[in-house]
Design an enzyme around this catalytic site. Sequence first.
Site, PDB file in Angstrom:
ATOM      1  N   CYS A   1      -0.854   8.738   7.109  1.00 29.39           N
ATOM      2  CA  CYS A   1      -2.228   8.453   6.705  1.00 29.39           C
ATOM      3  C   CYS A   1      -3.105   8.222   7.939  1.00 29.39           C
ATOM      4  O   CYS A   1      -2.646   7.697   8.957  1.00 29.39           O
ATOM      5  CB  CYS A   1      -2.257   7.219   5.826  1.00 29.39           C
ATOM      6  SG  CYS A   1      -1.443   7.449   4.242  1.00 29.39           S
TER       7      CYS A   1
ATOM      8  N   CYS B   1      -3.285   4.732   9.690  1.00 28.27           N
ATOM      9  CA  CYS B   1      -1.987   4.150  10.062  1.00 28.27           C
ATOM     10  C   CYS B   1      -1.214   5.006  11.055  1.00 28.27           C
ATOM     11  O   CYS B   1      -0.016   4.783  11.266  1.00 28.27           O
ATOM     12  CB  CYS B   1      -1.134   3.931   8.817  1.00 28.27           C
ATOM     13  SG  CYS B   1      -1.877   2.804   7.639  1.00 28.27           S
TER      14      CYS B   1
ATOM     15  N   CYS C   1       0.834  -1.200   0.000  1.00 26.38           N
ATOM     16  CA  CYS C   1       0.000   0.000   0.000  1.00 26.38           C
ATOM     17  C   CYS C   1       0.876   1.261   0.000  1.00 26.38           C
ATOM     18  O   CYS C   1       0.651   2.197  -0.777  1.00 26.38           O
ATOM     19  CB  CYS C   1      -0.923  -0.028   1.226  1.00 26.38           C
ATOM     20  SG  CYS C   1      -2.121   1.311   1.267  1.00 26.38           S
ATOM     21  N   CYS C   2       1.906   1.270   0.868  1.00 24.09           N
ATOM     22  CA  CYS C   2       2.809   2.432   0.909  1.00 24.09           C
ATOM     23  C   CYS C   2       3.516   2.606  -0.430  1.00 24.09           C
ATOM     24  O   CYS C   2       3.751   3.733  -0.876  1.00 24.09           O
ATOM     25  CB  CYS C   2       3.852   2.258   2.011  1.00 24.09           C
ATOM     26  SG  CYS C   2       3.251   2.603   3.675  1.00 24.09           S
TER      27      CYS C   2
ATOM     28  N   CYS D   1       8.205   3.759   5.289  1.00 21.60           N
ATOM     29  CA  CYS D   1       7.272   3.402   4.223  1.00 21.60           C
ATOM     30  C   CYS D   1       7.995   3.105   2.913  1.00 21.60           C
ATOM     31  O   CYS D   1       7.374   2.695   1.947  1.00 21.60           O
ATOM     32  CB  CYS D   1       6.268   4.521   4.004  1.00 21.60           C
ATOM     33  SG  CYS D   1       7.050   6.066   3.503  1.00 21.60           S
TER      34      CYS D   1
HETATM   35 FE1  SF4 Z   1      -1.366   2.832   2.920  1.00 21.21          FE
HETATM   36 FE2  SF4 Z   1      -1.132   3.201   5.558  1.00 21.21          FE
HETATM   37 FE3  SF4 Z   1       1.031   3.386   3.944  1.00 21.21          FE
HETATM   38 FE4  SF4 Z   1      -0.894   5.255   3.917  1.00 21.21          FE
HETATM   39  S1  SF4 Z   1       0.520   4.750   5.621  1.00 21.21           S
HETATM   40  S2  SF4 Z   1       0.080   4.382   2.161  1.00 21.21           S
HETATM   41  S3  SF4 Z   1      -2.774   3.992   4.197  1.00 21.21           S
HETATM   42  S4  SF4 Z   1      -0.214   1.559   4.395  1.00 21.21           S
END
Ligand code: SF4
Length: 259
Positions: free
Chosen positions: A208, A211, A124-125, A236
């Site tokens: 985010c 998170c 996701c990151c 990330c």
């Molecule tokens: Fe995805 Fe969480 Fe990374 Fe944001 S912090 S990109 S929602 S995993």
Amino acid sequence: MTVELLDELEAGELSVEFEGEEPEAVLEWAYERFAPRIAISTALQTDNIVLIDMAYKIDPKVQVFTIDTGRLPEESHQAIEDLRDRYPGLDLRVLSPDASETSAMVDLHGQNLFRRSVEHRMLCCNVRKVRPLTRHLAGLDAWITGLRRDQWASRTNIRKVEIDHDHGAIAKLNPLAEWTEEETWDYIREHDLPVHALYAQGYTSIGCAPCTRAISANEASRDGRWWWESGAPKECGIHCSVESGGLEHELNALLGEHA
Ligand code: SF4
């Protein structure tokens, strides 16, 4: 105009030269050397706001970019507007993930895939942060970050001038490397700079919405990031390569199919 990129030798020498110098000295050198192909990266946290304030005094048209991952808290959108109000004329760019990549990921794993495993979180990151950043950095010769050595174990050895081998060997500049968290707050208060509203709610590192949480008194500043994970780096992938393990092949397939 093409600017000659730094090599490791020069970056090392400059880092030694700038050690003990104020952040403004690094910024002045950096803009002299790389403008206009240089930008400040901001996640709207105090460190970046300090740098933006310093850079704006050198040139009010400095480029600043931030990534709207699609999962930011509302307070972050307000922080972006606060920056626009405080620094008229600032070249502030809001980057977005590729919609088809995000859509493919969500179709396959759901919106909240990051809760399933560290690998899903890194996927996701990667899609929401790392890839938009990489696309943007391809058009720059240098980027400026608010990284400090006291933020997390993975950051204790950062230098003020580095070569970013993850992004085309452009220069990566960390003018606040020597500063402490307290010094950034001192600067913020002294110059009455706008701060992200979540700091007032006990957040010490902001990302985010799903998170990031506030921390308690006995926790370190980045403990509020991905707090449900154990043993994984609080990174990330923007500031260091992070293996996404079992989903690496899936990322390639996913993005190869939809890129
Ligand atoms: Fe995805 Fe969480 Fe990374 Fe944001 S912090 S990109 S929602 S995993």
